[in-house]
Design a protein around this motif. Sequence first.
Motif, PDB file in Angstrom:
ATOM      1  N   SER A  40       8.092   9.293  -2.418  1.00 51.51           N
ATOM      2  CA  SER A  40       8.162   9.810  -3.778  1.00 51.51           C
ATOM      3  C   SER A  40       7.226  10.973  -4.000  1.00 51.51           C
ATOM      4  O   SER A  40       6.231  11.152  -3.298  1.00 51.51           O
ATOM      5  N   LEU A  41       7.620  11.775  -4.998  1.00 53.50           N
ATOM      6  CA  LEU A  41       6.791  12.876  -5.470  1.00 53.50           C
ATOM      7  C   LEU A  41       6.137  12.407  -6.761  1.00 53.50           C
ATOM      8  O   LEU A  41       6.599  11.468  -7.394  1.00 53.50           O
ATOM      9  N   LEU A  42       5.091  13.091  -7.184  1.00 58.74           N
ATOM     10  CA  LEU A  42       4.385  12.696  -8.402  1.00 58.74           C
ATOM     11  C   LEU A  42       4.454  13.823  -9.417  1.00 58.74           C
ATOM     12  O   LEU A  42       3.927  14.899  -9.177  1.00 58.74           O
TER      13      LEU A  42
ATOM     14  N   VAL B 267       0.835  -1.196   0.000  1.00 59.93           N
ATOM     15  CA  VAL B 267       0.000   0.000   0.000  1.00 59.93           C
ATOM     16  C   VAL B 267       0.875   1.254   0.000  1.00 59.93           C
ATOM     17  O   VAL B 267       1.844   1.347   0.747  1.00 59.93           O
ATOM     18  N   LEU B 268       0.545   2.191  -0.868  1.00 62.56           N
ATOM     19  CA  LEU B 268       1.241   3.479  -0.867  1.00 62.56           C
ATOM     20  C   LEU B 268       0.241   4.513  -0.338  1.00 62.56           C
ATOM     21  O   LEU B 268      -0.868   4.620  -0.849  1.00 62.56           O
ATOM     22  N   SER B 269       0.647   5.226   0.683  1.00 68.76           N
ATOM     23  CA  SER B 269      -0.261   6.228   1.244  1.00 68.76           C
ATOM     24  C   SER B 269       0.058   7.579   0.657  1.00 68.76           C
ATOM     25  O   SER B 269       1.216   7.993   0.637  1.00 68.76           O
TER      26      SER B 269
ATOM     27  N   ILE C 279       3.303  17.158  -1.285  1.00 68.27           N
ATOM     28  CA  ILE C 279       2.396  16.024  -1.347  1.00 68.27           C
ATOM     29  C   ILE C 279       3.199  14.869  -1.897  1.00 68.27           C
ATOM     30  O   ILE C 279       3.971  15.048  -2.839  1.00 68.27           O
ATOM     31  N   GLY C 280       3.089  13.715  -1.315  1.00 70.35           N
ATOM     32  CA  GLY C 280       3.885  12.599  -1.815  1.00 70.35           C
ATOM     33  C   GLY C 280       3.344  11.266  -1.369  1.00 70.35           C
ATOM     34  O   GLY C 280       2.310  11.181  -0.695  1.00 70.35           O
ATOM     35  N   LEU C 281       4.056  10.222  -1.807  1.00 69.78           N
ATOM     36  CA  LEU C 281       3.652   8.860  -1.465  1.00 69.78           C
ATOM     37  C   LEU C 281       4.615   8.281  -0.449  1.00 69.78           C
ATOM     38  O   LEU C 281       5.823   8.452  -0.571  1.00 69.78           O
TER      39      LEU C 281
ATOM     40  N   ILE D  82       8.707  10.129  -8.660  1.00 65.94           N
ATOM     41  CA  ILE D  82      10.136  10.389  -8.551  1.00 65.94           C
ATOM     42  C   ILE D  82      10.521  10.100  -7.117  1.00 65.94           C
ATOM     43  O   ILE D  82       9.993  10.717  -6.186  1.00 65.94           O
ATOM     44  N   GLU D  83      11.416   9.137  -6.949  1.00 64.78           N
ATOM     45  CA  GLU D  83      11.803   8.772  -5.578  1.00 64.78           C
ATOM     46  C   GLU D  83      12.655   9.881  -4.982  1.00 64.78           C
ATOM     47  O   GLU D  83      13.528  10.448  -5.652  1.00 64.78           O
TER      48      GLU D  83
END
Length: 603
Positions: A239-241, A207-209, A256-258, A246-247
């Motif tokens: 990571s960013l989106l 799961v990526l939050s 905002i990121g994962l 992008i890690e």
Amino acid sequence: FPVERIRNFSIIAHVDHGKSTLADRLLEHTGAIKPNSGNNQVLDKLQVERERGITVKAQTASLLYEYKNEQYLLNLIDTPGHVDFSNEVSRSLSACQGVILLVDSNDGVQAQTVANFYLAFGSDLIIIPVLNKIDLKNADPDRVTKQLESLFDMDPKEVLRVSAKLGLGMDSVLEAIVTRLPPPDVNREARFRAFLFDSSFDRYRGVLSMVLVKDGRLKVGENIQSCHTKKQYEVKSLSLLRPQEIEVNELVAGQIGLIGCNMRSSQEAHIGDTIHLSGQQVEALPGFSPIKPMVFAGVYPMDQSQQINLRNAIEKLTLNDSAVSVELDNSPALGQGWRLGFLGLLHLEVFSQRLQQEYGTEAILTAPSVIYKVKLQPTKQTMKDGKDVIFINNPAAWPEPQRIQECFEPMVMGTIITPAAYLGPVMSLCIERRGVQISASNIDNDRIMLQYELPLCEIVIDFHDVLKNISSGYASFDYEDRGYASTNVVKMSILLNGVAIEELSSIVHLSKAQTIGKSMALRLKDIIPRQLVNIAIQACIGSKVLARQDIKPFRKDVTQWLYGGDVTRRKKLLAQQAAGKKKMRMIANISVPRDTFIEVLKR
Ligand code: GTP
């Protein structure tokens, strides 16, 4: 990025007003993706979304934009555009300071525009009104600007005009985001706190939050904890989106990121949760009310040998869609299955389509039902355990009539916008669906906005389709929850050859029982094929029969008429007959097609 140069925003719009197109164009314009990369609507990822042209799952991307020689980081939080998904809209909005309210300059303000406006307005967000599709021949931006002025008291000077398709006016939109929205209210010096507003599932990383970092910073390798579950995790990836992932090694406040942290199931990633560093006390951010499924249906395998496949498929799909609620269920005729809760009928259909497309499982879906609230007659038992009010989402669990004191059904407030020419049929439809008019107002010379209080069960199945049909596609509809109201409902059973089929039973309003019983019996007569025996279809309330239809028996042997026919032809016919049966399910010794349960309800 300094916080002063970060902006978080969403685009909200009625379906088809061009939200995805605008998002793509903004990504291109800021260099996040190449123009005409052939990958239109990057943000609409799922196959179902592409096929149906609707956004189901919110997606997010970060853009870099230069304004007056300074770089800004603009976080675009995508929101779904359909009524069923309005809670996804509100959860995305809580991570923003402002929204672009996108309106088609030909269609004008529609029901979801109104609903979305109030969602954003209620959350104290800054609203940037943008008229799209000004390239269309029939575009009438002046008229639509007037609608915005009269409905929402907007200043016409603030209304932007663009064509997302042609990429016209993109700078005006980006500039408005930079100049009209405030930076997020965050603090980099404080203890790390992040707001979890969405999650997705990755085959390899679990799961990526998706989070908005509210305070402080977070590095790969640190340990985090959920305020809600108290569970702890090690941060494996950040990571960013852009919009590709992008890690990075660190996320800081405002971004905002994962977060990837080996979370196994999306049930652990609670939307609205606050994430902090293990061992640090922080105050939880205001979350939101838990997701509330509105429509429930049983899901069963075609036969019990597919049970495990179906279970795996449901598990995987719910990993990605935490809005679906899952409970085990058992049915006398269909065996072991599940009772799933959805946000609305479209959500249910999208889910079953994904089961089939992505996991190749053919499942039987039973009739959708809303949740009724039932107050039971007081007995010693109910007095003792205090359980005199129960919630029922499955007609099979409906109590005997003599145990019921009063029933309540969920209501909604529906907003309809229609051209005046269709007002008559639209009002008749609402009355037929037991609607009570709350208000009616002109939004311009030609269009009327109606508000009706309606029972949820009356709109859940086909209201939207019928509304579109009677208005040649021009009327639009949206609704919001309005709690429970007392009602007079009964359980209607369907009997096949005298055997009650629980999976076909439904809860209906007494005033409609007769009509629905008749039409269900007739529809079943069409849906169930002729068989070796006569089939009697009865619709009943208790022991009272409301309607009956008979299906005459079929001849015994499909090959009988092939007098002396050659063997291969006979075999072929028998094989065809067997194949035909495969899509059927034996219930009470009668073969019933798999989609019967849902087909029979469409009026
Ligand atoms: P949902 O994802 O369901 O909410 O829809 P949406 O609002 O994202 O709409 P989408 O971007 O898919 O656009 C809907 C249709 O409008 C598509 O056929 C687009 O090509 C078209 N469209 C979008 N912007 C423009 C525009 O500026 N001009 C014209 N002529 N058509 C546009």
